[in-house]
Design a protein around this motif. Structure first.
Motif, PDB file in Angstrom:
ATOM      1  N   GLY A  74       0.788  -1.218   0.000  1.00 23.21           N
ATOM      2  CA  GLY A  74       0.000   0.000   0.000  1.00 23.21           C
ATOM      3  C   GLY A  74       0.822   1.271   0.000  1.00 23.21           C
ATOM      4  N   LEU A  75       2.102   1.189  -0.374  1.00 22.77           N
ATOM      5  CA  LEU A  75       2.997   2.340  -0.379  1.00 22.77           C
ATOM      6  C   LEU A  75       3.294   2.785  -1.804  1.00 22.77           C
ATOM      7  CD1 LEU A  75       5.572   1.047   2.269  1.00 22.77           C
ATOM      8  CD2 LEU A  75       3.641   2.597   2.672  1.00 22.77           C
ATOM      9  N   GLU A  76       3.616   4.064  -1.971  1.00 27.02           N
ATOM     10  CA  GLU A  76       4.014   4.541  -3.291  1.00 27.02           C
ATOM     11  C   GLU A  76       5.471   4.200  -3.534  1.00 27.02           C
ATOM     12  OE1 GLU A  76       3.992   8.789  -3.818  1.00 27.02           O
ATOM     13  OE2 GLU A  76       4.465   9.137  -1.706  1.00 27.02           O
ATOM     14  N   PRO A  77       5.882   4.111  -4.803  1.00 25.69           N
ATOM     15  CA  PRO A  77       7.275   3.807  -5.113  1.00 25.69           C
ATOM     16  C   PRO A  77       8.238   4.795  -4.467  1.00 25.69           C
ATOM     17  CG  PRO A  77       5.920   3.556  -7.069  1.00 25.69           C
ATOM     18  CD  PRO A  77       5.048   4.163  -6.019  1.00 25.69           C
ATOM     19  N   ALA A  78       9.459   4.315  -4.227  1.00 26.90           N
ATOM     20  CA  ALA A  78      10.448   5.107  -3.507  1.00 26.90           C
ATOM     21  C   ALA A  78      10.782   6.408  -4.226  1.00 26.90           C
ATOM     22  CB  ALA A  78      11.717   4.281  -3.304  1.00 26.90           C
ATOM     23  N   CYS A  79      10.871   6.379  -5.570  1.00 27.88           N
ATOM     24  CA  CYS A  79      11.242   7.587  -6.306  1.00 27.88           C
ATOM     25  C   CYS A  79      10.200   8.683  -6.143  1.00 27.88           C
ATOM     26  CB  CYS A  79      11.469   7.259  -7.777  1.00 27.88           C
ATOM     27  SG  CYS A  79      10.046   6.508  -8.608  1.00 27.88           S
ATOM     28  N   ALA A  80       8.918   8.318  -6.242  1.00 27.12           N
ATOM     29  CA  ALA A  80       7.849   9.302  -6.080  1.00 27.12           C
ATOM     30  C   ALA A  80       7.806   9.829  -4.655  1.00 27.12           C
ATOM     31  CB  ALA A  80       6.508   8.684  -6.465  1.00 27.12           C
ATOM     32  N   LYS A  81       8.064   8.954  -3.693  1.00 24.67           N
ATOM     33  CA  LYS A  81       8.072   9.361  -2.288  1.00 24.67           C
ATOM     34  C   LYS A  81       9.173  10.376  -2.011  1.00 24.67           C
ATOM     35  CE  LYS A  81       6.712   8.855   2.043  1.00 24.67           C
ATOM     36  NZ  LYS A  81       5.334   9.223   2.476  1.00 24.67           N
ATOM     37  N   ALA A  82      10.325  10.209  -2.675  1.00 27.93           N
ATOM     38  CA  ALA A  82      11.481  11.062  -2.395  1.00 27.93           C
ATOM     39  C   ALA A  82      11.472  12.368  -3.179  1.00 27.93           C
ATOM     40  CB  ALA A  82      12.767  10.298  -2.712  1.00 27.93           C
ATOM     41  N   CYS A  83      10.680  12.469  -4.252  1.00 28.14           N
ATOM     42  CA  CYS A  83      10.717  13.652  -5.110  1.00 28.14           C
ATOM     43  C   CYS A  83      10.228  14.888  -4.357  1.00 28.14           C
ATOM     44  CB  CYS A  83       9.861  13.426  -6.352  1.00 28.14           C
ATOM     45  SG  CYS A  83       9.892  14.820  -7.501  1.00 28.14           S
ATOM     46  N   PRO A  84      11.062  15.926  -4.209  1.00 24.30           N
ATOM     47  CA  PRO A  84      10.675  17.086  -3.399  1.00 24.30           C
ATOM     48  C   PRO A  84       9.743  18.067  -4.104  1.00 24.30           C
ATOM     49  CG  PRO A  84      12.883  17.421  -4.274  1.00 24.30           C
ATOM     50  CD  PRO A  84      12.458  16.033  -4.696  1.00 24.30           C
ATOM     51  N   THR A  85       9.602  17.960  -5.428  1.00 24.65           N
ATOM     52  CA  THR A  85       8.779  18.913  -6.178  1.00 24.65           C
ATOM     53  C   THR A  85       7.519  18.288  -6.767  1.00 24.65           C
ATOM     54  OG1 THR A  85       9.961  18.483  -8.249  1.00 24.65           O
ATOM     55  CG2 THR A  85      10.851  20.214  -6.811  1.00 24.65           C
ATOM     56  N   ASP A  86       7.286  17.017  -6.480  1.00 21.78           N
ATOM     57  CA  ASP A  86       6.171  16.278  -7.090  1.00 21.78           C
ATOM     58  C   ASP A  86       6.299  16.207  -8.608  1.00 21.78           C
ATOM     59  OD1 ASP A  86       4.846  15.398  -4.856  1.00 21.78           O
ATOM     60  OD2 ASP A  86       3.500  17.119  -4.739  1.00 21.78           O
ATOM     61  N   SER A  87       7.521  16.234  -9.091  1.00 23.40           N
ATOM     62  CA  SER A  87       7.730  16.005 -10.519  1.00 23.40           C
ATOM     63  C   SER A  87       7.304  14.593 -10.876  1.00 23.40           C
ATOM     64  CB  SER A  87       9.205  16.228 -10.865  1.00 23.40           C
ATOM     65  OG  SER A  87       9.472  15.848 -12.195  1.00 23.40           O
ATOM     66  N   ILE A  88       7.563  13.637  -9.981  1.00 20.39           N
ATOM     67  CA  ILE A  88       7.139  12.250 -10.174  1.00 20.39           C
ATOM     68  C   ILE A  88       5.873  12.024  -9.357  1.00 20.39           C
ATOM     69  CG2 ILE A  88       7.772   9.829  -9.917  1.00 20.39           C
ATOM     70  CD1 ILE A  88      10.710  10.724  -9.967  1.00 20.39           C
TER      71      ILE A  88
END
Length: 294
Positions: A171-185
């Motif tokens: 139920g978690l979002e992928p690590a890259c999207a979680k870490a993106c500080p600008t919501d680019s992903i």
């Protein structure tokens, strides 16, 4: 049926921080890819591969000098600033940043060619490689229209983004999207992301960015649409993306039908030839009366 999940990468707000690359490597235990300086960009990973599942590209936009007629007082000869009137490159105008990833195609050629079932489609409609099933044949590598999937030199097995399948199961979002500080992903149900992306493109165009466009969002493209699509601020080729990707195995059914028909025809010809050889020549009526064939 679980909703199809995907990525929407808005390159207009990417700042090139590479937090997504780091998060991907840490969560998925992806090994170091060497960090080779290629002397062509400040981007030290270069491209997607077996050891780079998220790749942030730094794309330099050269500044172009305007044509001579646009310069003040430049009527014939050289302009007041000493330039010769020819349009050309003059330094760097700016940068395009883009976090690239496996596209998780609707019609995935890598799935079609995998002989072991190492590649499979998950309940989230993403495409994942099972490393413990992969035999390293490499058929998937040339099959990918985006050049994403690759084999690791250390053991020959293929690897690529899994869209953090294990995190999705929890139920978690992928690590890259979680870490993106600008919501680019952005991660979520694919249909919702497409609506959000269309609204974002319209907003950018209203704000004076007519070059804004979506890439990989249309179900009518050559791969049936991508599970990971992008908002771009220039032509796809500028980002190293094919302008018109197609599923590389699209002609396989016709090729198999043709090969099957050819095989049946050959088998029929061999059978007729074999039977004719065993029976010998067919006697004429006169020869039959003399019994010459006995």
């Amino acid at each position: 049926m679980t909703e199809r999940m995907g990525f929407f990468t808005d390159t207009s707000v990417c700042i090139g921080c590479k937090a997504c690359e780091v998060a991907c490597k840490e969560w998925n235990d992806v090994p170091d890819d060497g960090f080779v300086f290629r002397a062509t960009s400040y981007d030290n990973t270069g491209s997607l591969g077996a050891n780079t599942w998220r790749h942030v590209a730094f794309i330099e936009q050269p500044r172009r000098t305007p044509p001579r007629e646009e310069w003040t007082g430049a009527e014939g000869g050289e302009g007041q600033d000493g330039r010769d009137g020819r349009e050309g490159h003059d330094g760097i105008e700016g940068w395009l940043m883009s976090s690239d990833v496996c596209k998780h195609c609707t019609h995935a050629a890598c799935l079609d060619v995998c002989p072991t079932g190492a590649l499979f489609r998950t309940e989230f409609d993403t495409v994942v490689v099972q490393a413990d099933v992969c035999n390293g044949c490499g058929y998937c590598v040339p099959a990918c229209p985006y050049g994403v999937i690759d084999r690791r030199e250390r053991d020959g097995r293929a690897f690529k983004c899994t869209m953090c399948y294990d995190r999705q199961l929890g139920g978690l979002e992928p690590a890259c999207a979680k870490a993106c500080p600008t919501d680019s992903i952005q991660f979520g149900p694919l249909d919702e992301l497409r609506v959000r992306a269309e609204e974002r493109v319209e907003r950018l165009r209203r704000e004076g960015r007519p070059e804004a466009r979506l890439y990989g969002a249309s179900p009518d493209d050559g791969v049936g649409g991508d599970g990971a699509f992008f908002l771009l601020l220039d032509e796809p080729e500028t980002y190293g993306l094919p302008p018109d990707p197609v599923v590389t195995t699209r002609d396989l059914p016709a090729m198999w039908r043709w090969a099957g028909g050819a095989a049946l025809s050959l088998a029929g010809a061999v059978t007729v030839s074999f039977l004719s050889t065993r029976r010998g020549p067919v006697p004429s009526p006169a020869g039959a009366r003399r019994g010459w064939w006995r």
